[in-house]
Write an enzyme that holds these catalytic residues in place. Structure first.
Site, PDB file in Angstrom:
ATOM      1  CB  VAL A  14      -1.837   3.052   3.159  1.00 34.10           C
ATOM      2  CG1 VAL A  14      -0.345   2.739   3.150  1.00 34.10           C
ATOM      3  CG2 VAL A  14      -2.350   3.096   4.595  1.00 34.10           C
ATOM      4  CB  SER A  42      -5.764   2.284   4.022  1.00 31.25           C
ATOM      5  OG  SER A  42      -5.290   2.197   2.702  1.00 31.25           O
ATOM      6  CD  GLN A  46     -10.505  -6.076  11.810  1.00 30.67           C
ATOM      7  OE1 GLN A  46     -10.269  -7.238  12.142  1.00 30.67           O
ATOM      8  NE2 GLN A  46     -11.728  -5.603  11.743  1.00 30.67           N
ATOM      9  CG  ASP A 204     -14.504   4.955  -8.822  1.00 34.40           C
ATOM     10  OD1 ASP A 204     -15.427   4.142  -9.009  1.00 34.40           O
ATOM     11  OD2 ASP A 204     -14.518   5.793  -7.907  1.00 34.40           O
ATOM     12  NE  ARG A 267      -6.440 -13.092   4.454  1.00 34.92           N
ATOM     13  CZ  ARG A 267      -6.223 -11.792   4.387  1.00 34.92           C
ATOM     14  NH1 ARG A 267      -6.380 -11.155   3.240  1.00 34.92           N
ATOM     15  NH2 ARG A 267      -5.844 -11.120   5.459  1.00 34.92           N
TER      16      ARG A 267
END
Length: 439
Positions: A14, A42, A46, A204, A267
């Site tokens: 995105v 991306s 959900q 990366d 979380r």
């Protein structure tokens, strides 16, 4: 092999796609994808995208983001995220995004640690929907060229000015030179044995940044998602059971069928409580129960989760879902300013690759896609304003040892994470004996 462009975008999630659509159409853009263009994190998002529901919600949204982030967030970044959220959602809708609606307009759902319902969503595949819409728009742009199956192994720079990047394309070196380079290669989930990320997401850009003395930030801030589908397959991508399942009323139960935590806490707290409960009950997982909800509601609201669990032999309308925490998101990354600019001139980083500081020590649910949208657009607009004044620099380079640099990037990043987070070193994969040869 050599190619040139005005702007080089490394990554096709995105952040990269949206950046390309906000760049001027008279600019020649090359977008490089490590594998197929739509294989990215991306597409796995959900739950949805958080958005401020008007100016009256600004302060509440800011406070929710700060609280989840342990107040270690960059407050300026948080303000930008919140205040520009609706503009970017509206732009997505203009591009063709179709968020859930009722007769009164767009629907908003709730997720953990949000004070109010402020999440826009498309079924339980919001990330895939947005990725698909953006990719459709990109493919219609004649000025954007996409190169697939192409892995970045280094950047080119003259002094502190980025002038391009080196790639491994089918075992051959490919040099792409550009006036501006954008890094949007995602996070680090592929470095973990248990992660909700695609396995190709191996940090990366961050390894390359460390090796080239580009400023990085908060590498110790790694988010564990509380509810990944529990599987005995130890080193495969874990299927995410979205935060929105708990937002809609799903209950977390231990192996004795007892509730043990407030499901809508941040979380990191929910993950910690699950780990404690698993240890206390000597279990490998806990359960997320939605079996008390109407089957038709589950099939309509969570079609992807419903069908995926069925494939695994679990009918969520009749039995609880086995879940356990797994690595999910990386709050750290390449340090950037409010427009995504790094410490190297003409080099930008957007999305999970970057560290805007907006998430602090722990990301608030559904702020990831929003961050990718807000800051990639800001960066693209800044690039539009000055790129005509830049010179394209091309330097002849000797053929590089592509495998050596690829493995070295990974080793450098893994070593740095282990140095900062010795508590999770056993959760990381290694790049094998080849890493030693590359050091």
């Amino acid at each position: 092999m050599k190619r040139v462009a005005d702007v080089l975008i490394v990554g096709s999630g995105v952040a990269g796609l949206y950046a390309s659509l906000n760049l001027r159409e008279d600019l020649e853009i090359i977008m490089v994808s490590k594998k197929s263009v739509n294989l990215c994190n991306s597409s796995l998002a959900q739950g949805g995208i958080a958005v401020a529901r008007g100016k009256e919600d600004f302060q509440s949204f800011i406070e929710d983001t700060l609280k989840a982030g342990k107040y270690e967030n960059n407050i300026d970044s948080v303000r930008v995220l919140v205040e520009e959220s609706m503009d970017n959602i509206n732009k997505l809708i203009d591009l063709g995004a179709n968020f859930e609606k009722d007769e009164n307009g767009v629907l908003f759902t709730k997720e953990g640690a949000h004070e109010i319902n402020r999440i826009v969503y498309h079924k339980d595949i919001t990330g895939k929907h947005v990725e698909d819409i953006l990719l459709e728009n990109v493919k219609r742009r004649k000025n954007i060229k996409i190169i697939e199956d192409c892995e970045m192994v280094d950047i080119y720079h003259r002094g502190n000015r980025c002038i391009g990047a080196l790639f491994n394309k089918d075992g051959q070196d490919l040099s792409i030179y550009a006036k501006v380079v954008i890094l949007a290669t995602g996070g680090i989930g592929g470095l973990f044995k248990k992660s909700t990320n695609e396995r190709i997401i191996t940090g990366d850009s961050i390894g390359v940044a460390i090796r080239n003395n580009i400023e990085i930030k908060d590498l110790s801030y790694i988010q564990i998602h509380p509810t990944a589908f529990f599987s005995k397959k130890s080193e495969e991508k874990r299927f995410l059971i979205s935060e929105s399942v708990r937002g809609e009323g799903g209950k977390l139960l231990n192996c004795n069928g007892e509730r043990f935590v407030d499901e809508l806490l941040p979380r990191d707290i929910v993950s910690k409580k699950i780990y404690e409960e698993m240890k206390k009950t000597n279990s490998n997982n806990v359960f997320l129960d939605v079996s008390f909800m109407e089957k038709s509601f589950l099939q309509n609201r969570f079609p992807n989760i419903y069908n995926k669990c069925l494939e695994e032999g679990i009918d969520i309308s009749k039995e609880p879902i086995p879940v356990a925490p797994a690595q999910h998101y990386f709050m750290g990354g390449i340090k950037v300013d409010l427009n995504g600019k790094t410490s190297m001139e003409n080099l930008y980083a957007f999305g999970e690759t970057s560290c805007t500081g907006v998430h602090g020590a722990n990301r608030l649910a559904s702020n990831s896609l929003l961050e990718a949208l807000v800051f990639s657009r800001r960066g693209a607009l800044e690039i539009n304003s000055y790129i005509d004044n830049l010179e394209l620099i091309i330097e002849e380079r000797e053929c590089e040892d592509l495998d050596k640099y690829r493995l070295l990037n990974r080793k450098i990043l893994i070593d740095e994470i282990c140095r900062l987070r010795g508590d999770i070193k056993d959760e990381l994969v290694t790049c094998g004996g080849e890493c030693k040869k590359s050091s």
